[in-house]
Design a protein around this motif. Structure first.
Motif, mmCIF file in Angstrom:
data_model
loop_
_atom_site.group_PDB
_atom_site.id
_atom_site.type_symbol
_atom_site.label_atom_id
_atom_site.label_comp_id
_atom_site.label_asym_id
_atom_site.label_seq_id
_atom_site.Cartn_x
_atom_site.Cartn_y
_atom_site.Cartn_z
ATOM 1 N N THR A 220 -18.862 1.460 132.251
ATOM 2 C CA THR A 220 -19.551 1.951 133.449
ATOM 3 C C THR A 220 -20.668 0.999 133.859
ATOM 4 O O THR A 220 -20.819 0.663 135.040
ATOM 5 N N LEU A 221 -21.469 0.560 132.880
ATOM 6 C CA LEU A 221 -22.519 -0.409 133.192
ATOM 7 C C LEU A 221 -21.926 -1.688 133.765
ATOM 8 O O LEU A 221 -22.414 -2.231 134.765
ATOM 9 N N PHE A 222 -20.872 -2.168 133.132
ATOM 10 C CA PHE A 222 -20.273 -3.434 133.551
ATOM 11 C C PHE A 222 -19.677 -3.316 134.943
ATOM 12 O O PHE A 222 -19.832 -4.210 135.784
ATOM 13 N N TRP A 223 -18.990 -2.223 135.205
ATOM 14 C CA TRP A 223 -18.361 -2.032 136.515
ATOM 15 C C TRP A 223 -19.405 -1.960 137.624
ATOM 16 O O TRP A 223 -19.212 -2.492 138.713
ATOM 17 N N ASN A 224 -20.516 -1.308 137.340
ATOM 18 C CA ASN A 224 -21.538 -1.113 138.366
ATOM 19 C C ASN A 224 -22.440 -2.323 138.553
ATOM 20 O O ASN A 224 -23.133 -2.409 139.580
ATOM 21 N N LEU A 225 -22.469 -3.243 137.595
ATOM 22 C CA LEU A 225 -23.473 -4.309 137.638
ATOM 23 C C LEU A 225 -22.884 -5.704 137.471
ATOM 24 O O LEU A 225 -23.579 -6.626 137.041
ATOM 25 N N SER A 370 -8.688 -3.445 134.650
ATOM 26 C CA SER A 370 -8.101 -4.785 134.718
ATOM 27 C C SER A 370 -9.061 -5.766 135.381
ATOM 28 O O SER A 370 -9.165 -6.929 134.961
ATOM 29 N N ALA A 371 -9.762 -5.298 136.403
ATOM 30 C CA ALA A 371 -10.739 -6.162 137.069
ATOM 31 C C ALA A 371 -11.845 -6.572 136.100
ATOM 32 O O ALA A 371 -12.277 -7.729 136.081
ATOM 33 N N ASN A 372 -12.301 -5.633 135.274
ATOM 34 C CA ASN A 372 -13.332 -5.960 134.285
ATOM 35 C C ASN A 372 -12.855 -7.034 133.315
ATOM 36 O O ASN A 372 -13.584 -7.972 132.983
ATOM 37 N N PHE A 373 -11.626 -6.901 132.839
ATOM 38 C CA PHE A 373 -11.096 -7.849 131.861
ATOM 39 C C PHE A 373 -10.970 -9.241 132.481
ATOM 40 O O PHE A 373 -11.402 -10.242 131.898
ATOM 41 N N LEU A 374 -10.380 -9.316 133.668
ATOM 42 C CA LEU A 374 -10.195 -10.614 134.317
ATOM 43 C C LEU A 374 -11.528 -11.233 134.718
ATOM 44 O O LEU A 374 -11.708 -12.451 134.662
ATOM 45 N N TYR A 375 -12.461 -10.389 135.109
ATOM 46 C CA TYR A 375 -13.787 -10.896 135.446
ATOM 47 C C TYR A 375 -14.450 -11.530 134.226
ATOM 48 O O TYR A 375 -15.133 -12.553 134.336
ATOM 49 N N SER A 376 -14.250 -10.929 133.067
ATOM 50 C CA SER A 376 -14.821 -11.486 131.840
ATOM 51 C C SER A 376 -14.261 -12.875 131.566
ATOM 52 O O SER A 376 -15.005 -13.798 131.200
ATOM 53 N N LEU A 377 -12.961 -13.040 131.731
ATOM 54 C CA LEU A 377 -12.362 -14.365 131.546
ATOM 55 C C LEU A 377 -12.976 -15.380 132.507
ATOM 56 O O LEU A 377 -13.331 -16.499 132.117
ATOM 57 N N GLY A 378 -13.102 -14.986 133.763
ATOM 58 C CA GLY A 378 -13.651 -15.899 134.760
ATOM 59 C C GLY A 378 -15.092 -16.280 134.480
ATOM 60 O O GLY A 378 -15.487 -17.439 134.633
ATOM 61 N N MET A 379 -15.902 -15.313 134.045
ATOM 62 C CA MET A 379 -17.303 -15.608 133.790
ATOM 63 C C MET A 379 -17.485 -16.510 132.577
ATOM 64 O O MET A 379 -18.386 -17.352 132.547
ATOM 65 N N LEU A 380 -16.647 -16.362 131.565
ATOM 66 C CA LEU A 380 -16.733 -17.266 130.420
ATOM 67 C C LEU A 380 -16.467 -18.707 130.860
ATOM 68 O O LEU A 380 -17.147 -19.647 130.416
ATOM 69 N N LEU A 420 -19.452 -10.130 127.414
ATOM 70 C CA LEU A 420 -18.134 -10.319 128.017
ATOM 71 C C LEU A 420 -17.035 -10.215 126.963
ATOM 72 O O LEU A 420 -15.999 -9.574 127.182
ATOM 73 N N VAL A 421 -17.262 -10.846 125.826
ATOM 74 C CA VAL A 421 -16.276 -10.782 124.745
ATOM 75 C C VAL A 421 -16.124 -9.343 124.259
ATOM 76 O O VAL A 421 -15.012 -8.869 123.987
ATOM 77 N N PHE A 422 -17.241 -8.623 124.176
ATOM 78 C CA PHE A 422 -17.195 -7.225 123.736
ATOM 79 C C PHE A 422 -16.355 -6.375 124.686
ATOM 80 O O PHE A 422 -15.539 -5.553 124.251
ATOM 81 N N VAL A 423 -16.537 -6.569 125.992
ATOM 82 C CA VAL A 423 -15.764 -5.809 126.982
ATOM 83 C C VAL A 423 -14.274 -6.091 126.829
ATOM 84 O O VAL A 423 -13.437 -5.188 126.953
ATOM 85 N N MET A 424 -13.923 -7.341 126.541
ATOM 86 C CA MET A 424 -12.518 -7.689 126.376
ATOM 87 C C MET A 424 -11.943 -7.100 125.089
ATOM 88 O O MET A 424 -10.786 -6.672 125.053
ATOM 89 N N VAL A 425 -12.753 -7.058 124.036
ATOM 90 C CA VAL A 425 -12.270 -6.549 122.751
ATOM 91 C C VAL A 425 -11.967 -5.057 122.819
ATOM 92 O O VAL A 425 -10.993 -4.582 122.215
ATOM 93 N N LYS A 430 -2.987 -1.056 127.691
ATOM 94 C CA LYS A 430 -2.490 -1.050 129.069
ATOM 95 C C LYS A 430 -3.234 -2.072 129.918
ATOM 96 O O LYS A 430 -2.639 -2.785 130.736
ATOM 97 N N VAL A 431 -4.546 -2.156 129.714
ATOM 98 C CA VAL A 431 -5.342 -3.147 130.438
ATOM 99 C C VAL A 431 -4.917 -4.556 130.044
ATOM 100 O O VAL A 431 -4.822 -5.455 130.887
ATOM 101 N N LEU A 432 -4.645 -4.760 128.769
ATOM 102 C CA LEU A 432 -4.201 -6.077 128.309
ATOM 103 C C LEU A 432 -2.889 -6.480 128.977
ATOM 104 O O LEU A 432 -2.712 -7.631 129.383
#
Length: 483
Positions: A220-225, A370-380, A420-425, A430-432
């Motif tokens: 929720t924090l990640f999605w909103n911020l 899915s957006a959160n996961f892909l965003y994490s990849l992009g930000m890294l 970011l790594v934590f969100v992906m872990v 299904k998201v993966l």
């Protein structure tokens, strides 16, 4: 958000592709005294430069565009209270915008000022697909007929069409629309906070949920911020980006944090409701109990306006990224075409709108995760590009530079990178699967474009056409002076 992730860099050798060695300037001669028009050697000259300054983004519209890229209002913050309780929710929305938003904003400001083209790091197209569906869901509370079936599908399609046309009219128009939408959607929360002051009970802010759902809390924090860097895709459309971007990002961080904290403090400080009551839409119920039904309806209407602003801001990012990729030679030249009257990237807007329309019928939760996961990849990748350029290109002109030595920059990037790594872990299987599918699709498109470029099937920009023209004119001028 899509898997269209790219680093700032040249698409061909010979355009500063050897980033490990700083370039040396030749000794100046009397005929070499005038300033050279050569562009930044790291990036090719864009073929899609805007024709004038009439549609340039200024400070105020940029602030609200960034705000809508990131937040768009406190809508959707309620699950953080349900997941961890009032105290941790307040701490999260007080700390996270600065621990996460400030490093990302500083990185974005430096890269956008140094490389002010319409080139981005990721596309917000997939993320944008959630907003037409969300908007129709809110409308269904007033008009239940659009809640399901063909009526819902037609409403989603109509919303996409109308909002895409607004984007087509120009980025400056979208920016000022974002200002109006921001004022209209935030006003009821300001009133709610003001009316709640006499009835506040601060001790209620200290409650903590017994059974904490950390996955829901952090998602929720990640999605909103998140999405602080999305506005960087429009850096080429900003007036004086070297000064405008840092100021806009700084104001947006504070504005975003307050827009969450004030309504949360008002609702939790007045109402004696258990954390489990804070589900999606509870802000409207809280406003109704604090001030009356009129404020509840206003907040529900504000949710629709906020959704429109979020869609417009992120569609702009996606469209300008496609145009920037055409500048880099990663997509065919026709993606860089601008509309003859509005001077907007109409091909990018059209394609982005079609993708959004197709994805809008997916589950809202699947799109978000899915957006959160892909965003994490992009930000890294973005943090890696930032640090690499700092180390390998210290000579790069940076109108705004983060005032830290390199070791401190590494530490600054490590904190958000760890999150970011934590969100992906913690992502579900299904998201993966969904994220992997979009990533494979993005890689496939890359190799398809490489094949088309090699076979000459489509026309691509090599990024050097305009620069060679400028340098050729300079050589002719020098030759005339020497004669």
């Amino acid at each position: 958000m899509s898997s269209e992730i790219q680093l700032h860099g040249p698409s061909k050798p010979g355009l500063g592709s050897d980033l490990s060695r700083p370039t040396k300037s030749p000794p100046k001669t009397p005929t070499d005294s005038r300033p050279s028009p050569r562009r930044n050697p790291i990036l090719p000259t864009p073929i899609s430069a805007p024709r004038g300054a009439a549609n340039k983004l200024t400070l105020i519209p940029l602030i609200f565009l960034i705000y809508f890229e990131v937040a768009g209002g406190p809508y959707g913050a309620e699950p953080a209270v349900a997941a961890a309780g009032p105290l941790l929710a307040l701490v999260g929305f007080a700390v996270f915008p600065f621990a996460w938003g400030v490093p990302e904003s500083l990185v974005t400001a430096e890269l956008s000022a140094a490389l002010p083209g319409n080139r981005g790091y990721l596309s917000a197209v997939i993320n944008s697909a959630a907003f037409p569906a969300l908007c129709v869901d809110y409308l269904a509370r007033v008009a239940p007929a659009v809640g399901s079936g063909r009526a819902r599908a037609g409403a989603v399609a109509g919303m996409n069409l109308a909002l895409s046309f607004l984007n087509y009219t120009g980025l400056s128009v979208v920016g000022w629309v974002a200002v109006a939408l921001g004022a209209a959607s935030l006003a009821p929360f300001v009133l709610m906070a003001g009316l709640a002051v006499p009835r506040l009970r601060p001790r209620r802010w200290l409650a903590v949920a017994e059974n904490k759902d950390w996955r829901l809390f952090f998602n929720t924090l990640f999605w909103n911020l998140n999405f602080w860097d999305s506005a960087s895709t429009m850096a080429g459309e900003v007036e004086r980006p070297e000064t405008t971007f840092p100021r806009a990002l700084g104001v947006s961080v504070v504005m975003t944090s307050l827009s969450y904290l004030l309504p949360l403090m008002a609702g939790m400080g007045v109402l004696d409701a258990p954390p489990s009551a804070w589900d999606d839409g509870f802000f409207a119920d809280a406003a109704g109990r604090i001030a009356g039904r009129w404020l509840k309806y206003w907040i529900e209407a504000g949710a629709v306006l906020s959704t429109i602003g979020l869609y417009e801001a992120q569609l702009s990012s996606g469209a300008f990224q496609l145009m920037g990729m055409a500048d880099l030679g990663l997509l065919p030249r026709f993606f860089a075409r601008r509309a003859p009257f509005f001077d907007t990237p109409w091909v990018g807007i059209l394609l982005s709108s079609l993708i959004i329309l197709g994805i809008s019928f997916m589950s809202f939760n699947d799109i978000v995760a899915s957006a959160n996961f892909l965003y994490s990849l992009g930000m890294l990748l973005e943090f890696a590009a930032f640090l690499r350029l700092r180390r390998s290109r210290p000579d790069l002109k940076r109108p705004f530079a983060v005032p830290m030595p390199f070791p401190a920059l590494v530490l600054m990037c490590l904190v958000p990178a760890a999150f970011l790594v934590f969100v992906m872990v913690i992502a579900s299987w299904k998201v993966l699967v969904i994220s992997s599918g979009f990533t494979v699709l993005g890689v496939g498109v890359y190799y398809l474009m490489a094949f088309c470029k090699a076979r000459g099937c489509l026309k691509f920009s090599d990024g050097r056409v305009e620069e060679e023209k400028v340098l050729g004119e300079e050589r002719r001028t020098r030759g005339g002076d020497e004669v």
